[in-house]
Design an enzyme around this catalytic site. Sequence first.
Site, PDB file in Angstrom:
ATOM      1  N   CYS A 108      -1.251  -3.427  15.103  1.00 22.35           N
ATOM      2  CA  CYS A 108      -0.836  -3.121  13.898  1.00 22.35           C
ATOM      3  C   CYS A 108      -1.433  -4.336  12.919  1.00 22.35           C
ATOM      4  O   CYS A 108      -1.276  -5.567  13.322  1.00 22.35           O
ATOM      5  CB  CYS A 108       0.516  -3.004  13.672  1.00 22.35           C
ATOM      6  SG  CYS A 108       0.822  -2.426  11.980  1.00 22.35           S
ATOM      7  N   GLU A 144       0.666  -1.220  -0.070  1.00 22.80           N
ATOM      8  CA  GLU A 144      -0.090  -0.141  -0.055  1.00 22.80           C
ATOM      9  C   GLU A 144       0.987   1.123   0.002  1.00 22.80           C
ATOM     10  O   GLU A 144       1.862   1.367   0.771  1.00 22.80           O
ATOM     11  CB  GLU A 144      -1.103   0.082   1.349  1.00 22.80           C
ATOM     12  CG  GLU A 144      -1.796  -0.939   1.409  1.00 22.80           C
ATOM     13  CD  GLU A 144      -2.299  -1.050   2.756  1.00 22.80           C
ATOM     14  OE1 GLU A 144      -2.297   0.205   3.542  1.00 22.80           O
ATOM     15  OE2 GLU A 144      -3.152  -2.025   3.078  1.00 22.80           O
ATOM     16  N   CYS A 182      -2.438   1.162   8.690  1.00 28.95           N
ATOM     17  CA  CYS A 182      -1.489   0.493   8.047  1.00 28.95           C
ATOM     18  C   CYS A 182      -2.076  -0.936   7.975  1.00 28.95           C
ATOM     19  O   CYS A 182      -2.292  -1.563   8.751  1.00 28.95           O
ATOM     20  CB  CYS A 182      -0.206   0.200   8.822  1.00 28.95           C
ATOM     21  SG  CYS A 182       0.490   1.754   9.552  1.00 28.95           S
ATOM     22  N   SER A 203       8.484   4.789  17.003  1.00 29.74           N
ATOM     23  CA  SER A 203       7.102   4.586  17.369  1.00 29.74           C
ATOM     24  C   SER A 203       7.443   4.200  18.836  1.00 29.74           C
ATOM     25  O   SER A 203       7.850   3.002  19.250  1.00 29.74           O
ATOM     26  CB  SER A 203       6.743   3.193  16.478  1.00 29.74           C
ATOM     27  OG  SER A 203       6.351   3.885  15.099  1.00 29.74           O
ATOM     28  N   LEU A 204       7.029   4.960  19.746  1.00 25.20           N
ATOM     29  CA  LEU A 204       7.294   4.696  21.133  1.00 25.20           C
ATOM     30  C   LEU A 204       6.262   4.032  21.898  1.00 25.20           C
ATOM     31  O   LEU A 204       6.265   2.827  22.458  1.00 25.20           O
ATOM     32  CB  LEU A 204       7.610   6.161  21.788  1.00 25.20           C
ATOM     33  CG  LEU A 204       8.347   5.898  23.287  1.00 25.20           C
ATOM     34  CD1 LEU A 204       9.356   5.225  23.461  1.00 25.20           C
ATOM     35  CD2 LEU A 204       8.230   7.319  24.088  1.00 25.20           C
ATOM     36  N   HIS A 205       5.058   4.686  21.730  1.00 26.77           N
ATOM     37  CA  HIS A 205       3.742   3.955  22.436  1.00 26.77           C
ATOM     38  C   HIS A 205       3.728   3.710  24.007  1.00 26.77           C
ATOM     39  O   HIS A 205       2.547   3.346  24.115  1.00 26.77           O
ATOM     40  CB  HIS A 205       3.363   2.885  21.542  1.00 26.77           C
ATOM     41  CG  HIS A 205       3.102   2.991  19.871  1.00 26.77           C
ATOM     42  ND1 HIS A 205       2.885   4.545  19.524  1.00 26.77           N
ATOM     43  CD2 HIS A 205       3.518   2.416  18.898  1.00 26.77           C
ATOM     44  CE1 HIS A 205       2.854   4.384  18.183  1.00 26.77           C
ATOM     45  NE2 HIS A 205       3.498   3.066  17.791  1.00 26.77           N
ATOM     46  N   SER A 243      10.243   6.104   9.792  1.00 28.39           N
ATOM     47  CA  SER A 243       9.706   5.559  11.068  1.00 28.39           C
ATOM     48  C   SER A 243      10.159   4.043  11.638  1.00 28.39           C
ATOM     49  O   SER A 243       9.972   3.217  10.723  1.00 28.39           O
ATOM     50  CB  SER A 243       8.139   5.772  10.977  1.00 28.39           C
ATOM     51  OG  SER A 243       7.558   5.067  12.252  1.00 28.39           O
TER      52      SER A 243
HETATM   53  N1  SAH Z   1       7.485  -0.319  11.177  1.00 29.84           N
HETATM   54  C1  SAH Z   1       7.622   1.126  11.297  1.00 29.84           C
HETATM   55  C2  SAH Z   1       6.838   1.837  10.454  1.00 29.84           C
HETATM   56  C3  SAH Z   1       5.464   1.585   9.863  1.00 29.84           C
HETATM   57  S1  SAH Z   1       3.982   1.802  11.051  1.00 29.84           S
HETATM   58  C4  SAH Z   1       7.030   1.599  12.563  1.00 29.84           C
HETATM   59  O1  SAH Z   1       7.026   0.724  13.538  1.00 29.84           O
HETATM   60  O2  SAH Z   1       7.556   2.878  13.191  1.00 29.84           O
HETATM   61  C5  SAH Z   1       3.658   3.441  10.962  1.00 29.84           C
HETATM   62  C6  SAH Z   1       3.123   4.002  12.287  1.00 29.84           C
HETATM   63  O3  SAH Z   1       1.914   3.545  12.429  1.00 29.84           O
HETATM   64  C7  SAH Z   1       3.954   3.500  13.408  1.00 29.84           C
HETATM   65  O4  SAH Z   1       4.159   4.534  14.394  1.00 29.84           O
HETATM   66  C8  SAH Z   1       2.935   2.443  14.161  1.00 29.84           C
HETATM   67  O5  SAH Z   1       3.164   2.056  15.349  1.00 29.84           O
HETATM   68  C9  SAH Z   1       1.547   3.113  13.836  1.00 29.84           C
HETATM   69  N2  SAH Z   1       0.520   2.303  13.843  1.00 29.84           N
HETATM   70  C10 SAH Z   1       0.582   0.898  13.467  1.00 29.84           C
HETATM   71  N3  SAH Z   1      -1.018   0.293  13.585  1.00 29.84           N
HETATM   72  C11 SAH Z   1      -1.557   1.359  14.050  1.00 29.84           C
HETATM   73  C12 SAH Z   1      -2.906   1.587  14.223  1.00 29.84           C
HETATM   74  N4  SAH Z   1      -3.768   0.342  14.519  1.00 29.84           N
HETATM   75  N5  SAH Z   1      -3.351   2.849  14.979  1.00 29.84           N
HETATM   76  C13 SAH Z   1      -2.464   3.767  14.863  1.00 29.84           C
HETATM   77  N6  SAH Z   1      -1.030   3.617  14.907  1.00 29.84           N
HETATM   78  C14 SAH Z   1      -0.614   2.380  14.307  1.00 29.84           C
END
Ligand code: SAH
Length: 343
Positions: free
Chosen positions: A120, A93, A334, A215-217, A192
């Site tokens: 994800c 995508e 994503c 991507s900390l979260h 990212s």
């Molecule tokens: N693998 C990389 C880049 C791809 S994901 C990474 O982890 O950063 C891009 C961003 O979208 C990342 O911050 C990821 O954590 C976030 N993401 C993935 N699924 C998500 C969801 N369901 N809701 C919000 N953000 C999401």
Amino acid sequence: MNKTDIKSLSLEELQREMEQMGEKKFRAAQLYEWIHKKLARDFSEMTNLSLSLREKCREHFDLATLHSVQVQESKVDGTKKYLFELPDGNTVESVWMRYHHGNSVCISSQVGCRMGCRFCASTLGGLVRNLSAGEMLDQIYAVTLLTGERVSNVVVMGIGEPFDNMENLLKFIRMLTDERGQHISQRGITVSTCGLVPNIKKLAEEELQITLALSLHGVTDEKRKKLMPIAERYSISELMDACRYYFERTSRRITFEYALAGGVNDTKEDAEGLIMLARFVHAHVNLIPINPVEERDYVPSAREAVRAFQAKLLQAGMNVTLRREMGRDIDGACGQLRRKVIS
Ligand code: SAH
């Protein structure tokens, strides 16, 4: 015979290929310009090359092009989400977004992903394969041709973990920013990662002027482990050291991506932890209400909780943005579009 993937060759590599084929070196520059500047989709378009050379190239090289097999356009903001088919039949995508400051494309770096983040959709079927540099470039080229508009910003935030495909990623960045190609500014590129520490350091040493997003979260190892298996491998303290190193080497501010999941990581303590970490590495914070994915349990934080969380960061003087949710009506999260098609 296995053909060479010409779109992934740097100009220097292409020059060597030409010489080996008994052709003049300057032909490489012509080919490179057709592929990366004029965005030719086929050798037949390359009219300043002789018919016989075009034929020879066709025998020798694959000009891997992506085909759009599905497009979704948001009625809310015009965002377009493309599902592209790769030459081997796999799909990825890419998302096109129009902002005040220019057009932005979000690209994929792998077919699938093996990082396993629990919220994800991209990782649900595991990793299929890495994308080549040419396949990453061609997402941008195809979108440019399809929209008829120049792309000025690129974010590597689609399917895949870019730092799990490091060599191709670095080549992609070099070729994308090369003046003999699309010449996109390094400052217009964001990559990212979920936090592969050795490759954060490696990227720092490249001393590029791109933006690194982490991507900390979660702000404690315990919380992060619940959301992201990669946290089992690298602690937050190791991550922060790598981020500081990146900042010291490049003077580029890092962005922390923080997806707010209701009742999971959106409390006052979480906000306080985030403020500390962001201060420590001079990071900018990008809050994202989590996008619910059918196969996953997480729900977005309530509007009030998001507001309170953001307010706390702002009060502390943080540089914080709430990600505009582009294309929410078109499977914005994503991996959701690809998932629908392959399942
Ligand atoms: N693998 C990389 C880049 C791809 S994901 C990474 O982890 O950063 C891009 C961003 O979208 C990342 O911050 C990821 O954590 C976030 N993401 C993935 N699924 C998500 C969801 N369901 N809701 C919000 N953000 C999401």
